[in-house]
Design an enzyme around this catalytic site. Structure first.
Site, PDB file in Angstrom:
ATOM      1  N   SER A 138      41.458  41.605  37.168  1.00 53.39           N
ATOM      2  CA  SER A 138      40.187  41.937  37.808  1.00 53.39           C
ATOM      3  C   SER A 138      39.975  43.442  37.843  1.00 53.39           C
ATOM      4  CB  SER A 138      40.159  41.381  39.237  1.00 53.39           C
ATOM      5  OG  SER A 138      38.937  41.697  39.866  1.00 53.39           O
ATOM      6  N   ASP A 184      29.431  43.070  42.945  1.00 53.82           N
ATOM      7  CA  ASP A 184      30.898  43.082  42.936  1.00 53.82           C
ATOM      8  C   ASP A 184      31.429  44.269  42.140  1.00 53.82           C
ATOM      9  OD1 ASP A 184      33.410  42.260  43.674  1.00 53.82           O
ATOM     10  OD2 ASP A 184      33.648  40.882  41.993  1.00 53.82           O
ATOM     11  N   HIS A 187      35.728  43.305  45.117  1.00 54.08           N
ATOM     12  CA  HIS A 187      36.634  42.424  45.854  1.00 54.08           C
ATOM     13  C   HIS A 187      38.084  42.895  45.777  1.00 54.08           C
ATOM     14  CE1 HIS A 187      37.000  40.408  41.802  1.00 54.08           C
ATOM     15  NE2 HIS A 187      38.254  40.308  42.191  1.00 54.08           N
TER      16      HIS A 187
END
Length: 274
Positions: A222, A149, A119
């Site tokens: 992230s 992901d 993402h």
């Protein structure tokens, strides 16, 4: 008091003192990031610095930019949506592009292979990787796995440092872990916590199970590393529950054993999975 009772009390106190000293030594040793040495120098404080000095060079900053899709542009142009997000009432032409920042993990130094979250780089046509030594390098997407992901990118550079791989299957609830990344653009940040849960379901990403941790995972973390006190990679920081500026103490990381399966497929096929 008889001599025998007095001797028994002295022996008990001695054993208790020895046991406490051993436990204190083991605890300090664990916090020092080294389980091989059972003691610290006199007056030394427990620290994670030696471990982090080895691991931090292997965690990179990633800036990904690209063009908003037509659907995204329509949403962004919606006055109500812009007001909800506190955006200016009018858009400038250059606002048709996005720029996001996050983190990545060097998993193979000779080939410049970096692991991150999908993402973070989804839809990006320009990727810049910044190393701990401030070198900025162009990144190339090797492949992505939407279901997991996971994304793999590559850079061309010398003297890269890879983060040693651990085994996420061996984690237990209560194990200490450290989350490393670039939250809010603050490079090379480390936060300490524990494994709060295993096999957790992320409400925002229902596919797959996650490592739940109270080590702070904030925007920008992230794609960064979740490591043990030995500095071994056991997870890829993925998301959090909370606002964009506050941490609720509930963060999620992709187990490295699951991530590795995606990496193996992507490197073998070198394709982008839908």
């Amino acid at each position: 008091m008889s001599r025998q009772i007095a001797k028994r009390i002295v022996d008990l106190v001695r054993r208790t003192a020895i046991g406490s000293a051993v436990l204190a030594s083991l605890g300090a040793c664990a916090l020092n990031g080294s389980l091989e040495s059972p003691s610290l120098p006199p007056n030394a404080m427990p620290t994670l610095a030696p471990m982090l000095e080895r691991v931090l060079p292997g965690v990179v900053s990633i800036a990904a930019s690209g063009q908003f899709s037509a659907e995204e542009m329509a949403l962004i142009r919606d006055p109500e949506f812009r007001a909800m997000l506190g955006l200016p009432k009018r858009m400038q032409p250059e606002e048709g592009r996005f720029l996001v920042q996050g983190s990545g993990i060097v998993i193979d130094a000779p080939t410049g292979t970096i692991l991150t979250t999908r993402h973070l780089v989804d839809g990006a046509d320009d990727i810049t990787v910044t190393l701990k030594d401030a070198r900025s390098l162009p990144g190339r997407i090797v492949g992505t796995d939407a279901a997991g992901d996971i994304a793999v990118i590559q850079v061309e550079a010398r003297d890269l440092v890879a983060v040693p791989l651990g085994n996420s299957d061996e984690l237990r609830v209560g194990d200490f872990v450290v989350a490393i990344g670039n939250p809010f653009g603050l490079a090379q940040t480390a936060t300490l916590g524990i494994v709060s849960g295993l096999g957790a379901r992320n409400p925002t990403e229902p596919d797959g199970s996650f490592i739940q941790t109270d080590a702070s995972i904030n925007p920008g973390n992230s794609g960064g590393a979740l490591v043990t006190l030995r500095g071994e990679l056991v997870g890829v920081n993925d998301s959090l529950i909370g606002s964009a500026v506050g941490n609720s103490g509930i963060g999620f990381a992709i187990p490295i054993d699951r991530a590795n399966r995606s990496v193996d497929r992507l490197l073998r096929r070198n394709i982008d999975r839908p």
